[in-house]
Design a protein around this motif. Structure first.
Motif, PDB file in Angstrom:
ATOM      1  N   VAL A   1     -56.372 -15.098  59.628  1.00  0.00           N
ATOM      2  CA  VAL A   1     -56.661 -16.429  59.106  1.00  0.00           C
ATOM      3  C   VAL A   1     -57.601 -17.148  60.075  1.00  0.00           C
ATOM      4  N   TYR A   2     -58.636 -17.767  59.535  1.00  0.00           N
ATOM      5  CA  TYR A   2     -59.581 -18.523  60.358  1.00  0.00           C
ATOM      6  C   TYR A   2     -58.982 -19.884  60.686  1.00  0.00           C
TER       7      TYR A   2
ATOM      8  N   GLU B   1     -58.740 -21.940  48.233  1.00  0.00           N
ATOM      9  CA  GLU B   1     -58.478 -23.378  48.283  1.00  0.00           C
ATOM     10  C   GLU B   1     -57.276 -23.718  49.157  1.00  0.00           C
ATOM     11  N   SER B   2     -56.315 -22.807  49.276  1.00  0.00           N
ATOM     12  CA  SER B   2     -55.089 -23.117  50.019  1.00  0.00           C
ATOM     13  C   SER B   2     -54.423 -21.824  50.483  1.00  0.00           C
TER      14      SER B   2
ATOM     15  N   GLY C   1     -63.823 -28.069  49.452  1.00  0.00           N
ATOM     16  CA  GLY C   1     -62.411 -28.009  49.098  1.00  0.00           C
ATOM     17  C   GLY C   1     -61.760 -26.651  49.280  1.00  0.00           C
ATOM     18  N   PHE C   2     -62.453 -25.715  49.890  1.00  0.00           N
ATOM     19  CA  PHE C   2     -61.870 -24.400  50.176  1.00  0.00           C
ATOM     20  C   PHE C   2     -61.334 -24.447  51.604  1.00  0.00           C
ATOM     21  N   LEU C   3     -60.047 -24.728  51.728  1.00  0.00           N
ATOM     22  CA  LEU C   3     -59.455 -25.027  53.019  1.00  0.00           C
ATOM     23  C   LEU C   3     -58.970 -23.805  53.780  1.00  0.00           C
ATOM     24  N   ARG C   4     -59.008 -22.634  53.168  1.00  0.00           N
ATOM     25  CA  ARG C   4     -58.525 -21.436  53.842  1.00  0.00           C
ATOM     26  C   ARG C   4     -59.548 -20.312  53.753  1.00  0.00           C
TER      27      ARG C   4
ATOM     28  N   ALA D   1     -62.999 -14.622  44.897  1.00  0.00           N
ATOM     29  CA  ALA D   1     -62.668 -15.212  46.198  1.00  0.00           C
ATOM     30  C   ALA D   1     -63.220 -14.409  47.370  1.00  0.00           C
ATOM     31  N   VAL D   2     -63.659 -13.198  47.110  1.00  0.00           N
ATOM     32  CA  VAL D   2     -64.174 -12.323  48.171  1.00  0.00           C
ATOM     33  C   VAL D   2     -65.679 -12.540  48.295  1.00  0.00           C
ATOM     34  N   ASP D   3     -66.131 -12.903  49.518  1.00  0.00           N
ATOM     35  CA  ASP D   3     -67.559 -13.157  49.689  1.00  0.00           C
ATOM     36  C   ASP D   3     -68.253 -12.143  50.587  1.00  0.00           C
ATOM     37  N   TYR D   4     -67.509 -11.207  51.146  1.00  0.00           N
ATOM     38  CA  TYR D   4     -68.089 -10.242  52.091  1.00  0.00           C
ATOM     39  C   TYR D   4     -67.207  -9.005  52.083  1.00  0.00           C
TER      40      TYR D   4
END
Length: 155
Positions: free
Chosen positions: A141-142, A115-116, A68-71, A95-98
């Motif tokens: 943005v990916y 999520e959005s 559900g993490f769309l962005r 929200a930061v993973d790297y």
């Protein structure tokens, strides 16, 4: 994971264990032992030492879209002052993973999973840009994740 100034010595058997776990992190110690010529207990000890020393982690890798993490986005950050302090503040955000300190156009690159688009906007405006020392950001943005692997091996 943090970088070490002097990497620990990893012998060929430990490298083989790492590579087998990169292929399948659920592989049993007994199966690994057969492949590398060690007992199950010896493999367990080596894996424990490798994880405790920070050489490797054994984790479940997920697909953010399926959860559900769309962005997802990479954010280039320009800093005034100590980049390490800003990096620590970024690393504390859920929200930061790297987070990586860089040389070049940006002082820091941070990957985020949201999520959005609204959540990404809130993260940028309310959290990242409010960190003391953040001078500017540029968001990439990916659109589609084309390749992401964790099995680069040890050689």
């Amino acid at each position: 994971m943090t970088a070490r100034t002097t990497p620990p010595h990893i012998d060929e058997v430990s490298k083989a264990i790492i590579e087998l776990l990169q292929e399948d992190g659920r592989r049993s110690y007994a199966e690994i032992g057969k492949s590398v010529g060690l007992s199950e207990a010896a493999v367990r000890q080596r894996v424990q030492k490798l994880t405790e020393s920070g050489v490797m982690q054994i984790v479940a890798v997920t697909d953010p879209l399926q959860l559900g993490f769309l962005r997802q986005a990479m954010i280039g950050i320009t800093v005034s002052g100590d980049t390490r302090q800003v990096a620590e503040a970024l690393a504390a955000l859920p929200a930061v993973d790297y987070v990586v300190l860089t040389a070049g156009s940006f002082d820091i690159l941070a990957e985020v999973v949201c999520e959005s688009d609204d959540d990404l906007l809130a993260l940028l405006n309310s959290e990242i840009r409010s960190i003391d020392g953040v001078r500017s950001t540029e968001t990439f943005v990916y659109l589609k994740l084309h390749k992401q692997l964790y099995n680069w091996g040890t050689r």
